[in-house]
Design a protein around this motif. Structure first.
Motif, PDB file in Angstrom:
ATOM      1  N   CYS A  83       0.116  -3.407  -6.141  1.00 17.17           N
ATOM      2  CA  CYS A  83       0.053  -2.410  -5.848  1.00 17.17           C
ATOM      3  C   CYS A  83      -1.013  -1.903  -5.061  1.00 17.17           C
ATOM      4  O   CYS A  83      -1.890  -1.448  -6.411  1.00 17.17           O
ATOM      5  CB  CYS A  83       0.821  -0.755  -6.577  1.00 17.17           C
ATOM      6  SG  CYS A  83       2.856  -1.266  -6.241  1.00 17.17           S
ATOM      7  N   PHE A  84      -1.689  -0.783  -4.417  1.00 15.62           N
ATOM      8  CA  PHE A  84      -1.879  -0.464  -3.643  1.00 15.62           C
ATOM      9  C   PHE A  84      -2.322   1.090  -3.524  1.00 15.62           C
ATOM     10  O   PHE A  84      -1.083   1.512  -2.538  1.00 15.62           O
ATOM     11  CB  PHE A  84      -3.463  -0.781  -2.615  1.00 15.62           C
ATOM     12  CG  PHE A  84      -3.751  -2.530  -3.094  1.00 15.62           C
ATOM     13  CD1 PHE A  84      -4.769  -3.000  -2.640  1.00 15.62           C
ATOM     14  CD2 PHE A  84      -2.976  -3.495  -3.294  1.00 15.62           C
ATOM     15  CE1 PHE A  84      -5.789  -4.374  -3.189  1.00 15.62           C
ATOM     16  CE2 PHE A  84      -3.058  -4.918  -3.591  1.00 15.62           C
ATOM     17  CZ  PHE A  84      -4.463  -5.023  -3.931  1.00 15.62           C
ATOM     18  N   CYS A  85      -2.942   1.944  -4.716  1.00 16.89           N
ATOM     19  CA  CYS A  85      -2.137   3.445  -4.619  1.00 16.89           C
ATOM     20  C   CYS A  85      -2.510   4.211  -4.427  1.00 16.89           C
ATOM     21  O   CYS A  85      -4.501   4.377  -4.420  1.00 16.89           O
ATOM     22  CB  CYS A  85      -1.514   3.036  -6.117  1.00 16.89           C
ATOM     23  SG  CYS A  85      -0.429   2.853  -5.949  1.00 16.89           S
ATOM     24  N   ILE A 123       0.876  -1.321   0.463  1.00 13.89           N
ATOM     25  CA  ILE A 123      -0.512  -0.031   0.213  1.00 13.89           C
ATOM     26  C   ILE A 123       0.871   1.205  -0.034  1.00 13.89           C
ATOM     27  O   ILE A 123       1.782   1.781   1.103  1.00 13.89           O
ATOM     28  CB  ILE A 123      -0.598   0.151   0.800  1.00 13.89           C
ATOM     29  CG1 ILE A 123      -1.869  -1.125   1.433  1.00 13.89           C
ATOM     30  CG2 ILE A 123      -1.458   1.634   1.262  1.00 13.89           C
ATOM     31  CD1 ILE A 123      -2.432  -1.733   2.460  1.00 13.89           C
ATOM     32  N   PHE A 124       0.606   2.138  -1.039  1.00 13.52           N
ATOM     33  CA  PHE A 124       1.360   3.483  -1.085  1.00 13.52           C
ATOM     34  C   PHE A 124       0.612   4.323  -1.268  1.00 13.52           C
ATOM     35  O   PHE A 124      -0.369   5.127  -1.895  1.00 13.52           O
ATOM     36  CB  PHE A 124       2.783   3.081  -2.086  1.00 13.52           C
ATOM     37  CG  PHE A 124       3.223   2.080  -2.505  1.00 13.52           C
ATOM     38  CD1 PHE A 124       4.484   2.576  -1.431  1.00 13.52           C
ATOM     39  CD2 PHE A 124       2.869   1.185  -3.683  1.00 13.52           C
ATOM     40  CE1 PHE A 124       5.661   2.075  -2.504  1.00 13.52           C
ATOM     41  CE2 PHE A 124       3.575   0.060  -3.856  1.00 13.52           C
ATOM     42  CZ  PHE A 124       4.796   0.305  -2.416  1.00 13.52           C
ATOM     43  N   THR A 125       0.107   5.488   0.569  1.00 12.36           N
ATOM     44  CA  THR A 125      -0.441   6.934  -0.525  1.00 12.36           C
ATOM     45  C   THR A 125       0.215   7.820  -0.728  1.00 12.36           C
ATOM     46  O   THR A 125      -0.381   8.464  -0.625  1.00 12.36           O
ATOM     47  CB  THR A 125      -0.666   6.842   1.429  1.00 12.36           C
ATOM     48  OG1 THR A 125       0.129   6.774   2.149  1.00 12.36           O
ATOM     49  CG2 THR A 125      -2.138   6.071   2.114  1.00 12.36           C
ATOM     50  N   SER A 126       1.301   7.822  -0.769  1.00  9.14           N
ATOM     51  CA  SER A 126       1.811   8.827  -1.943  1.00  9.14           C
ATOM     52  C   SER A 126       2.813   8.314  -3.073  1.00  9.14           C
ATOM     53  O   SER A 126       3.569   7.056  -2.492  1.00  9.14           O
ATOM     54  CB  SER A 126       3.113  10.442  -0.081  1.00  9.14           C
ATOM     55  OG  SER A 126       4.209   9.110   0.667  1.00  9.14           O
ATOM     56  N   ALA A 131       1.178   6.243 -11.311  1.00  6.68           N
ATOM     57  CA  ALA A 131       1.555   5.711 -12.749  1.00  6.68           C
ATOM     58  C   ALA A 131       2.523   6.196 -12.109  1.00  6.68           C
ATOM     59  O   ALA A 131       3.927   5.139 -13.570  1.00  6.68           O
ATOM     60  CB  ALA A 131       1.396   8.230 -13.176  1.00  6.68           C
ATOM     61  N   PHE A 132       3.352   5.750 -11.661  1.00  2.00           N
ATOM     62  CA  PHE A 132       4.910   5.882 -11.416  1.00  2.00           C
ATOM     63  C   PHE A 132       5.078   4.280 -10.716  1.00  2.00           C
ATOM     64  O   PHE A 132       6.254   4.033 -11.310  1.00  2.00           O
ATOM     65  CB  PHE A 132       5.296   6.602  -9.314  1.00  2.00           C
ATOM     66  CG  PHE A 132       6.445   6.749  -9.684  1.00  2.00           C
ATOM     67  CD1 PHE A 132       7.737   6.894 -10.753  1.00  2.00           C
ATOM     68  CD2 PHE A 132       7.407   6.052  -8.293  1.00  2.00           C
ATOM     69  CE1 PHE A 132       9.088   7.197 -10.046  1.00  2.00           C
ATOM     70  CE2 PHE A 132       8.559   5.781  -7.915  1.00  2.00           C
ATOM     71  CZ  PHE A 132       9.611   6.920  -9.452  1.00  2.00           C
ATOM     72  N   ALA A 133       4.207   3.851 -10.572  1.00  2.15           N
ATOM     73  CA  ALA A 133       4.288   2.426 -10.125  1.00  2.15           C
ATOM     74  C   ALA A 133       4.435   1.787 -10.895  1.00  2.15           C
ATOM     75  O   ALA A 133       4.950   0.646 -11.572  1.00  2.15           O
ATOM     76  CB  ALA A 133       3.416   2.293  -8.719  1.00  2.15           C
ATOM     77  N   ARG A 134       3.486   1.897 -12.732  1.00  2.00           N
ATOM     78  CA  ARG A 134       3.474   1.091 -13.551  1.00  2.00           C
ATOM     79  C   ARG A 134       4.997   1.991 -14.316  1.00  2.00           C
ATOM     80  O   ARG A 134       5.605   0.072 -14.669  1.00  2.00           O
ATOM     81  CB  ARG A 134       2.355   1.663 -14.407  1.00  2.00           C
ATOM     82  CG  ARG A 134       0.817   1.714 -14.413  1.00  2.00           C
ATOM     83  CD  ARG A 134      -0.522   1.998 -14.922  1.00  2.00           C
ATOM     84  NE  ARG A 134      -1.496   1.023 -14.028  1.00  2.00           N
ATOM     85  CZ  ARG A 134      -2.681   2.265 -13.770  1.00  2.00           C
ATOM     86  NH1 ARG A 134      -2.068   3.057 -13.129  1.00  2.00           N
ATOM     87  NH2 ARG A 134      -3.760   1.822 -12.935  1.00  2.00           N
ATOM     88  N   SER A 135       4.824   2.277 -14.137  1.00  2.00           N
ATOM     89  CA  SER A 135       6.667   2.641 -14.936  1.00  2.00           C
ATOM     90  C   SER A 135       7.592   2.406 -14.302  1.00  2.00           C
ATOM     91  O   SER A 135       8.444   2.278 -14.754  1.00  2.00           O
ATOM     92  CB  SER A 135       6.848   4.425 -14.604  1.00  2.00           C
ATOM     93  OG  SER A 135       7.475   4.708 -13.183  1.00  2.00           O
TER      94      SER A 135
END
Length: 225
Positions: free
Chosen positions: A69-71, A49-52, A78-82
């Protein structure tokens, strides 16, 4: 000409959105992000889990394999996908993401990566619903206080910490343009003149700024100088 203060240094294309609309810009970084040195024994996590975006940056530097990822936020997703990660769920705020997790993923285990100023909604909802999770603080937010001796027609805020930093040495007596509801709630402690972006992104904050001062110019019939 209207002039605004951004509590975050903007990218060139973001600055141009304001300057090309005839709006003056002053900018500074109201907060600093300090990443913690991490020493993870495991190099693979099934559900994170990422809240930032800052929390995600910290983990990407550690080269930890994240399966799902849970964002919170479009930029974080978008950054996680990159980074090659699979974004399983995303939401506009932490409370919304927590509710998605409890309703659709209650049987999973999670690792929540956070900062020192994270809000309580998400962990509280997970606890209330007996969701199995572990939390690791991966970065720290520090306030960069600065006194301004000029008046601005609006202040752009991108986090509650940014509001807190600005109001240490300044009075918030003008329009507060906020990236989301949690930032707006912090600004409302200091002013009733709060304008919230339609979606939580820097570009949408700027759109609100441009719209407000364009409408004021059209209404008054002359450029503010």
């Amino acid at each position: 000409m209207a002039t605004v203060l951004s509590t975050k240094k903007l990218a060139l294309n973001q600055k141009e959105l304001l300057l090309n609309s005839g709006i003056g810009l002053v900018e500074y970084d109201a907060i600093s992000i300090i990443f913690h040195a991490l020493n993870f024994k495991t190099k693979k996590i099934e559900n994170a889990i990422f809240t930032s975006k800052n929390a995600l940056k910290s983990i990407c530097k550690e080269e930890i394999a994240i399966e799902n990822c849970f964002c919170v936020g479009e930029k974080t997703s978008a950054f996680a996908r990159s980074c090659g990660m699979n974004v399983k769920e995303s939401a506009n705020n932490a409370k919304e993401l927590a509710l998605k997790i409890t309703e659709q993923h209650s049987n999973k285990e999670f690792h929540f990566f956070s900062g020192n100023k994270r809000r309580d909604e998400l962990p509280e909802i997970l606890k209330e619903n007996n969701i199995n999770y572990k939390e690791t603080q991966v970065y720290k937010t520090e306030l960069n206080t600065k006194r301004f001796h000029s008046d601005f027609d609006g202040i752009l805020f991108f986090s509650p910490s940014g509001v807190q930093s600005f109001t240490v040495d300044n009075i918030l007596n003008t329009s507060a343009f906020c990236i989301g509801e949690t930032t707006a709630n912090e600004a409302l402690k200091h002013t009733e003149n709060v304008i919230v972006a339609s979606k939580p992104s820097i570009e949408n904050v700027i759109t609100k700024v441009v719209s407000k001062f364009k409408n004021e110019k059209n209404t008054s019939g002359y450029d503010q100088k």
